[in-house]
Design a protein around this motif. Structure first.
Motif, PDB file in Angstrom:
ATOM      1  N   SER A   1       0.828  -1.199   0.000  1.00 22.24           N
ATOM      2  CA  SER A   1       0.000   0.000   0.000  1.00 22.24           C
ATOM      3  C   SER A   1       0.869   1.258   0.000  1.00 22.24           C
ATOM      4  O   SER A   1       0.601   2.214  -0.744  1.00 22.24           O
ATOM      5  CB  SER A   1      -0.934  -0.012   1.209  1.00 22.24           C
ATOM      6  OG  SER A   1      -1.731   1.138   1.238  1.00 22.24           O
ATOM      7  N   LEU A   2       1.917   1.258   0.820  1.00 20.06           N
ATOM      8  CA  LEU A   2       2.841   2.397   0.861  1.00 20.06           C
ATOM      9  C   LEU A   2       3.569   2.571  -0.472  1.00 20.06           C
ATOM     10  O   LEU A   2       3.732   3.688  -0.961  1.00 20.06           O
ATOM     11  CB  LEU A   2       3.842   2.227   2.002  1.00 20.06           C
ATOM     12  CG  LEU A   2       3.264   2.342   3.406  1.00 20.06           C
ATOM     13  CD1 LEU A   2       4.290   1.889   4.448  1.00 20.06           C
ATOM     14  CD2 LEU A   2       2.783   3.753   3.683  1.00 20.06           C
ATOM     15  N   LEU A   3       3.999   1.461  -1.067  1.00 20.80           N
ATOM     16  CA  LEU A   3       4.663   1.523  -2.371  1.00 20.80           C
ATOM     17  C   LEU A   3       3.708   2.086  -3.419  1.00 20.80           C
ATOM     18  O   LEU A   3       4.070   2.985  -4.185  1.00 20.80           O
ATOM     19  CB  LEU A   3       5.151   0.131  -2.789  1.00 20.80           C
ATOM     20  CG  LEU A   3       5.743   0.023  -4.199  1.00 20.80           C
ATOM     21  CD1 LEU A   3       6.979   0.896  -4.352  1.00 20.80           C
ATOM     22  CD2 LEU A   3       6.043  -1.431  -4.533  1.00 20.80           C
ATOM     23  N   ASN A   4       2.492   1.574  -3.447  1.00 16.34           N
ATOM     24  CA  ASN A   4       1.506   2.057  -4.413  1.00 16.34           C
ATOM     25  C   ASN A   4       1.205   3.539  -4.201  1.00 16.34           C
ATOM     26  O   ASN A   4       1.021   4.280  -5.167  1.00 16.34           O
ATOM     27  CB  ASN A   4       0.222   1.234  -4.332  1.00 16.34           C
ATOM     28  CG  ASN A   4       0.406  -0.168  -4.868  1.00 16.34           C
ATOM     29  OD1 ASN A   4       1.325  -0.443  -5.641  1.00 16.34           O
ATOM     30  ND2 ASN A   4      -0.451  -1.071  -4.452  1.00 16.34           N
ATOM     31  N   HIS A   5       1.164   3.954  -2.952  1.00 17.48           N
ATOM     32  CA  HIS A   5       0.925   5.373  -2.666  1.00 17.48           C
ATOM     33  C   HIS A   5       2.058   6.229  -3.238  1.00 17.48           C
ATOM     34  O   HIS A   5       1.807   7.292  -3.820  1.00 17.48           O
ATOM     35  CB  HIS A   5       0.766   5.592  -1.161  1.00 17.48           C
ATOM     36  CG  HIS A   5       0.493   7.007  -0.798  1.00 17.48           C
ATOM     37  ND1 HIS A   5      -0.734   7.603  -1.008  1.00 17.48           N
ATOM     38  CD2 HIS A   5       1.305   7.959  -0.277  1.00 17.48           C
ATOM     39  CE1 HIS A   5      -0.668   8.870  -0.627  1.00 17.48           C
ATOM     40  NE2 HIS A   5       0.552   9.106  -0.175  1.00 17.48           N
ATOM     41  N   GLN A   6       3.303   5.775  -3.060  1.00 15.09           N
ATOM     42  CA  GLN A   6       4.450   6.511  -3.595  1.00 15.09           C
ATOM     43  C   GLN A   6       4.409   6.557  -5.127  1.00 15.09           C
ATOM     44  O   GLN A   6       4.667   7.599  -5.730  1.00 15.09           O
ATOM     45  CB  GLN A   6       5.769   5.878  -3.128  1.00 15.09           C
ATOM     46  CG  GLN A   6       6.063   6.089  -1.662  1.00 15.09           C
ATOM     47  CD  GLN A   6       6.234   7.565  -1.324  1.00 15.09           C
ATOM     48  OE1 GLN A   6       6.890   8.313  -2.052  1.00 15.09           O
ATOM     49  NE2 GLN A   6       5.643   7.990  -0.224  1.00 15.09           N
ATOM     50  N   VAL A   7       4.072   5.433  -5.742  1.00 10.33           N
ATOM     51  CA  VAL A   7       3.965   5.382  -7.204  1.00 10.33           C
ATOM     52  C   VAL A   7       2.865   6.339  -7.670  1.00 10.33           C
ATOM     53  O   VAL A   7       3.065   7.141  -8.587  1.00 10.33           O
ATOM     54  CB  VAL A   7       3.711   3.944  -7.703  1.00 10.33           C
ATOM     55  CG1 VAL A   7       3.309   3.928  -9.173  1.00 10.33           C
ATOM     56  CG2 VAL A   7       4.946   3.074  -7.474  1.00 10.33           C
TER      57      VAL A   7
END
Length: 162
Positions: free
Chosen positions: A31-37
């Protein structure tokens, strides 16, 4: 066949708890990775989720995207408007539909390189990680993840219907 000992039962419960905890942590990290992307692409989290659904399963009707994303169809209109304005998707008439107003949403391929580039670090790490496993291990992991995904879909549907 040996009966399951109390020690074995405790070990299984501990391992099962560790797996569930790891899955929750994985969910948080992704979720954090997707938010950054999404932030780098100037997309809201839900827009990125819907774009992923369209890219992987499309072309799809707006109602099918809404169903897969667990969203109200009216919410989908705003998401698709933003994705189309950003040059991520196109809406096209569905040539196979009885209703001439029916549309399908298709991801535009010329923007996908931007997304792949942002996930390249994770994909490289995953390739390195998976290289340590045998084909039999990978089959087991694949089966586990597919069954876990199905369990999550069932749980989500049950909550949505309640």
């Amino acid at each position: 066949m040996n009966p399951v000992t109390a020690h074995d039962a405790r070990r299984r419960r501990r391992l099962a708890a560790e797996i569930k905890d790891s899955l929750r942590e994985l969910s948080n990290q992704l979720s954090l990775l997707n938010h950054q992307v999404g932030a780098r692409l100037e997309l809201k989290d839900i827009d990125l989720d819907c774009l992923d659904l369209i890219t992987r399963h499309g072309p799809l009707s707006p109602s099918e995207i809404a169903r897969r994303a667990g969203l109200h169809p009216a919410t989908m209109t705003g998401i698709l408007d933003r994705l189309q304005k950003g040059g991520w998707v196109t809406r096209e008439r569905d040539p196979d539909a009885a209703d001439r107003r029916a549309v399908q949403v298709r991801a535009l391929r010329d923007r996908s390189a931007e997304v792949f580039k942002l996930y390249a670090g994770m994909n490289t790490k995953m390739d390195q990680l998976l290289a340590d496993y045998s084909a039999a291990d990978l089959e087991l992991l694949s089966d586990f993840l597919q069954r876990t995904t199905a369990a999550g879909q069932t749980a989500t549907s049950t909550l949505a219907e309640a």
